[in-house]
Design a protein around this motif. Structure first.
Motif, short mmCIF file in Angstrom:
data_model
loop_
_atom_site.label_atom_id
_atom_site.label_comp_id
_atom_site.label_asym_id
_atom_site.label_seq_id
_atom_site.Cartn_x
_atom_site.Cartn_y
_atom_site.Cartn_z
N ALA A 13 2.56 -0.62 11.11
CA ALA A 13 2.36 -0.11 9.76
C ALA A 13 0.87 0.02 9.48
O ALA A 13 0.08 -0.87 9.82
N GLY A 14 0.50 1.16 8.88
CA GLY A 14 -0.90 1.42 8.59
C GLY A 14 -1.61 2.24 9.65
O GLY A 14 -2.71 2.76 9.40
N ASP A 15 -1.01 2.36 10.83
CA ASP A 15 -1.61 3.14 11.91
C ASP A 15 -1.39 4.63 11.69
O ASP A 15 -0.70 5.05 10.75
N SER A 16 -1.97 5.41 12.58
CA SER A 16 -1.86 6.87 12.51
C SER A 16 -1.31 7.43 13.82
O SER A 16 -1.48 6.84 14.89
N ARG A 66 -0.13 11.23 2.64
CA ARG A 66 -0.31 10.47 3.88
C ARG A 66 -0.27 11.38 5.11
O ARG A 66 -0.95 11.12 6.10
N ASN A 83 -0.90 9.55 8.67
CA ASN A 83 -1.74 8.39 8.40
C ASN A 83 -0.98 7.36 7.58
O ASN A 83 0.00 7.68 6.91
N ASN A 84 -1.48 6.14 7.61
CA ASN A 84 -0.87 5.06 6.84
C ASN A 84 0.64 5.02 7.03
O ASN A 84 1.42 5.01 6.06
N LYS A 86 4.42 3.98 7.67
CA LYS A 86 5.24 2.91 7.14
C LYS A 86 6.50 2.76 7.99
O LYS A 86 6.92 3.72 8.64
#
Length: 120
Positions: A13-16, A66, A83-84, A86
């Motif tokens: 989570a939070g990765d791209s 996102r 991005n970001n 979830k």
């Protein structure tokens, strides 16, 4: 005519991630291109789409802000920058192409799908 999707993977989570969809066998001028996804245990849902000119760009509410969709008509490739990420973005992502300005589940062409898995 073939749509080849790539770029999926397993992230936190939070990765791209950046998905690509390369089209071949057709110029796809006057075609809108974009992405759907199939989350586990759920129905297929629209993610994003972009018209041939790039002037029409559409996102689902769940990814707006996102994800960014773009296309390179010279390479007949469409991209989805995510991005970001979830955990609820976990799904098989399918690229699609449809003549006109709107992408629907009745798209003319579909890619093979690429798995995106987001862990918390």
């Amino acid at each position: 005519v073939q749509l080849q999707a790539s770029g999926g993977g397993e992230v936190h989570a939070g990765d791209s991630l950046r998905l690509s969809c390369a089209a071949s066998g057709h110029t796809f001028s006057s075609y809108v291109m974009g992405w759907f996804r199939l989350p586990p245990g759920k129905e297929r849902e629209f993610v994003a789409a972009i018209t041939w000119s790039g002037e029409g760009i559409y996102y689902s509410n769940s990814v707006k802000g996102r994800f960014t969709i773009s296309r390179d008509n010279a390479k007949t490739t469409v991209y989805l920058q995510m991005n970001n990420l979830k955990p609820e973005d976990t799904a098989v992502y399918y690229c699609a192409a449809q003549r006109g300005d709107f992408l629907t589940t009745r798209a003319d062409y579909w890619g093979q799908g690429t798995q995106v898995t987001v862990s918390s």
